[in-house]
Design a protein around this motif. Sequence first.
Motif, PDB file in Angstrom:
ATOM      1  N   ALA A 209      36.878  60.884 -43.613  1.00  0.00           N
ATOM      2  CA  ALA A 209      37.666  59.981 -44.459  1.00  0.00           C
ATOM      3  C   ALA A 209      37.052  58.587 -44.405  1.00  0.00           C
ATOM      4  N   THR A 210      36.424  58.168 -45.494  1.00  0.00           N
ATOM      5  CA  THR A 210      35.809  56.839 -45.537  1.00  0.00           C
ATOM      6  C   THR A 210      36.538  55.890 -46.475  1.00  0.00           C
ATOM      7  N   ALA A 211      37.566  56.382 -47.195  1.00  0.00           N
ATOM      8  CA  ALA A 211      38.322  55.514 -48.102  1.00  0.00           C
ATOM      9  C   ALA A 211      39.102  54.477 -47.303  1.00  0.00           C
ATOM     10  N   PRO A 212      39.408  53.321 -47.892  1.00  0.00           N
ATOM     11  CA  PRO A 212      40.119  52.266 -47.159  1.00  0.00           C
ATOM     12  C   PRO A 212      41.475  52.735 -46.634  1.00  0.00           C
ATOM     13  N   LEU A 213      41.698  52.588 -45.327  1.00  0.00           N
ATOM     14  CA  LEU A 213      42.972  52.882 -44.655  1.00  0.00           C
ATOM     15  C   LEU A 213      43.394  54.349 -44.767  1.00  0.00           C
ATOM     16  N   ALA A 214      42.454  55.229 -45.071  1.00  0.00           N
ATOM     17  CA  ALA A 214      42.781  56.653 -45.198  1.00  0.00           C
ATOM     18  C   ALA A 214      43.150  57.243 -43.847  1.00  0.00           C
ATOM     19  N   ALA A 215      43.938  58.321 -43.869  1.00  0.00           N
ATOM     20  CA  ALA A 215      44.348  58.994 -42.639  1.00  0.00           C
ATOM     21  C   ALA A 215      43.122  59.538 -41.908  1.00  0.00           C
ATOM     22  N   ASP A 216      43.112  59.380 -40.602  1.00  0.00           N
ATOM     23  CA  ASP A 216      42.031  59.871 -39.756  1.00  0.00           C
ATOM     24  C   ASP A 216      42.112  61.394 -39.701  1.00  0.00           C
ATOM     25  N   VAL A 217      41.136  62.068 -40.269  1.00  0.00           N
ATOM     26  CA  VAL A 217      41.167  63.527 -40.370  1.00  0.00           C
ATOM     27  C   VAL A 217      41.215  64.182 -39.002  1.00  0.00           C
ATOM     28  N   GLU A 218      40.391  63.724 -38.084  1.00  0.00           N
ATOM     29  CA  GLU A 218      40.345  64.328 -36.749  1.00  0.00           C
ATOM     30  C   GLU A 218      41.680  64.183 -36.025  1.00  0.00           C
ATOM     31  N   TYR A 219      42.342  63.063 -36.216  1.00  0.00           N
ATOM     32  CA  TYR A 219      43.617  62.819 -35.535  1.00  0.00           C
ATOM     33  C   TYR A 219      44.707  63.734 -36.072  1.00  0.00           C
ATOM     34  N   VAL A 220      44.826  63.845 -37.387  1.00  0.00           N
ATOM     35  CA  VAL A 220      45.926  64.616 -37.961  1.00  0.00           C
ATOM     36  C   VAL A 220      45.712  66.125 -37.815  1.00  0.00           C
ATOM     37  N   LEU A 221      44.454  66.557 -37.609  1.00  0.00           N
ATOM     38  CA  LEU A 221      44.183  67.985 -37.447  1.00  0.00           C
ATOM     39  C   LEU A 221      44.167  68.432 -35.993  1.00  0.00           C
ATOM     40  N   SER A 222      44.258  67.495 -35.074  1.00  0.00           N
ATOM     41  CA  SER A 222      44.177  67.828 -33.648  1.00  0.00           C
ATOM     42  C   SER A 222      45.252  68.837 -33.260  1.00  0.00           C
ATOM     43  N   GLY A 223      44.839  69.894 -32.559  1.00  0.00           N
ATOM     44  CA  GLY A 223      45.765  70.920 -32.098  1.00  0.00           C
ATOM     45  C   GLY A 223      46.048  71.999 -33.129  1.00  0.00           C
ATOM     46  N   LYS A 224      45.397  71.944 -34.294  1.00  0.00           N
ATOM     47  CA  LYS A 224      45.653  72.913 -35.366  1.00  0.00           C
ATOM     48  C   LYS A 224      44.446  73.839 -35.574  1.00  0.00           C
ATOM     49  N   GLU A 225      43.696  74.085 -34.529  1.00  0.00           N
ATOM     50  CA  GLU A 225      42.477  74.874 -34.660  1.00  0.00           C
ATOM     51  C   GLU A 225      42.737  76.304 -35.148  1.00  0.00           C
ATOM     52  N   ASN A 226      43.827  76.916 -34.690  1.00  0.00           N
ATOM     53  CA  ASN A 226      44.119  78.295 -35.102  1.00  0.00           C
ATOM     54  C   ASN A 226      44.402  78.387 -36.600  1.00  0.00           C
ATOM     55  N   GLU A 227      45.188  77.435 -37.108  1.00  0.00           N
ATOM     56  CA  GLU A 227      45.497  77.424 -38.538  1.00  0.00           C
ATOM     57  C   GLU A 227      44.241  77.161 -39.370  1.00  0.00           C
ATOM     58  N   LEU A 228      43.400  76.242 -38.889  1.00  0.00           N
ATOM     59  CA  LEU A 228      42.157  75.937 -39.605  1.00  0.00           C
ATOM     60  C   LEU A 228      41.258  77.168 -39.672  1.00  0.00           C
ATOM     61  N   GLN A 229      41.131  77.874 -38.549  1.00  0.00           N
ATOM     62  CA  GLN A 229      40.282  79.048 -38.525  1.00  0.00           C
ATOM     63  C   GLN A 229      40.800  80.135 -39.461  1.00  0.00           C
ATOM     64  N   ALA A 230      42.110  80.325 -39.493  1.00  0.00           N
ATOM     65  CA  ALA A 230      42.689  81.344 -40.376  1.00  0.00           C
ATOM     66  C   ALA A 230      42.402  81.020 -41.833  1.00  0.00           C
ATOM     67  N   ALA A 231      42.581  79.755 -42.218  1.00  0.00           N
ATOM     68  CA  ALA A 231      42.342  79.358 -43.607  1.00  0.00           C
ATOM     69  C   ALA A 231      40.883  79.507 -43.986  1.00  0.00           C
ATOM     70  N   ILE A 232      39.988  79.100 -43.101  1.00  0.00           N
ATOM     71  CA  ILE A 232      38.549  79.172 -43.405  1.00  0.00           C
ATOM     72  C   ILE A 232      38.080  80.622 -43.466  1.00  0.00           C
ATOM     73  N   THR A 233      38.617  81.471 -42.606  1.00  0.00           N
ATOM     74  CA  THR A 233      38.277  82.902 -42.657  1.00  0.00           C
ATOM     75  C   THR A 233      38.671  83.494 -43.998  1.00  0.00           C
ATOM     76  N   ALA A 234      39.866  83.140 -44.484  1.00  0.00           N
ATOM     77  CA  ALA A 234      40.330  83.642 -45.775  1.00  0.00           C
ATOM     78  C   ALA A 234      39.464  83.114 -46.919  1.00  0.00           C
ATOM     79  N   LEU A 235      39.163  81.820 -46.904  1.00  0.00           N
ATOM     80  CA  LEU A 235      38.361  81.229 -47.979  1.00  0.00           C
ATOM     81  C   LEU A 235      36.954  81.820 -48.020  1.00  0.00           C
ATOM     82  N   SER A 236      36.393  82.087 -46.850  1.00  0.00           N
ATOM     83  CA  SER A 236      35.022  82.616 -46.794  1.00  0.00           C
ATOM     84  C   SER A 236      34.918  83.986 -47.453  1.00  0.00           C
TER      85      SER A 236
END
Length: 450
Positions: free
Chosen positions: A156-183
């Motif tokens: 996230a490089t836009a001005p004052l945008a939400a920190d991606v790493e911060y808001v996704l912290s602890g959600k690794e299982n959900e991220l993996q499930a979504a990426i597996t489906a998209l792939s």
Amino acid sequence: MSKDIKIKKGLNINLVGAAEHTTSKAVLSNIYAYNLEDFHGITPKMMLKEGEEIKAGEPLFYNKSNEAMKFVSPVSGELVEIFRGARRRILTLKILADKEQEFLVNKKVDLEKADGEELRELLLESGCWPFIKQRPYDRVANPDVVPKSIFISGVATAPLAADVEYVLSGKENELQAAITALSKMTPGKVHISVKDKANSVFSNVEGAVLHKVSGPHPAGLVGTQINKIDPINKGETVWTVAPQDLIIIGEFLLTGKFNAERTIALAGSAVKTPKYYTTKIGTEISTFLYASGVNLKKFRLINGDVLTGSRVKPDGYLGFYNSTVTAIPEGDDYEFFGWNKPVFNKISPTRALTFSWMQPNKKYDLDTNTNGEHRAFVVTGQYEKVFPLDIYPLQLLKACMVKDIDEMEQLGLYEVAPEDFSLTEFICISKQPHQQIIREGLDLLYEEIG
């Protein structure tokens, strides 16, 4: 094979009021709403009438051009208002939320055994499909077209945008499930961009290619990354998904529930204590705005970041795709001889009577003043300095304005979205609405060719 991206052209807009890395739970909203303008190009057909009860995750309406594409409620409650405009076009849907939330539970899917077609049908039925957007045309993806690749920007490089790493912290299982489906829904690759020289929540994700990105804004825009990694040619389609939307998709695949929860950054110099709030899509912005406090009488509230967001009132509602709400001073005053004196408190890409280039890390308290009036295009060569795509920005804008379809195609309109021109609009001395021009050009191209 990963490909590192180093952007040199661009401009970082450092503003006062970045959200601190602390998260609070927002007050529950009484009313949740969908603004149908968020779903550009979708013609809704209602599945419920006013006064009917609905569960969280239950369909509200479907896409007229593709009945399989459902749009579901973020909460359980009563559909209290269907607000219509000219020609009875639906503009807003409002839901009175229950005190105790009830979810529609869908069947779970075995991600290892499911194929792409099965997952496609499940996401369409569940209401998760609208989180998948496509290039060209920057609209909800056409499920009948197979993309050559899928892109996710974890930067996230836009001005004052939400920190991606911060808001996704602890959600690794959900991220993996979504990426597996998209792939499984593309013959190509899932490309994920992360910050250079930093550990990422995506570091251990399987089924995707990671790219390290560095450089000024718009390095974090997915359009910049597509241009540098896998450019779009005529007849090709690429899908894009925002990082927080991956969490909703992944949680649905793991639990069978559509959970519209989102962590948003409330930021800007008009906010007393900028921070993060956990809330739901469509919530009333006032439920978390006044919890942080506002330190100005006249301020502008923006649904999104300051470059691409839309103006909203405090009693407005969080947009479907937004993870940032920004409050900055309202610029309704004029500077005496502001055009003819040295400028120390504003950002400018030029060195003519401006000095922001001497302090690249300084943070500014900017307001909404455009510092000029709308006028004819002036050829200055400034756009190219902040536009890293291999496209001629001024020529493309003019082709869109005169509706020259052949020129629009040849100059690369298939590859861009309005947000890719947000920075050129910011520095435009002619005060031309670049994003609106590109949107109108994309709509014309879609009507004639898409």
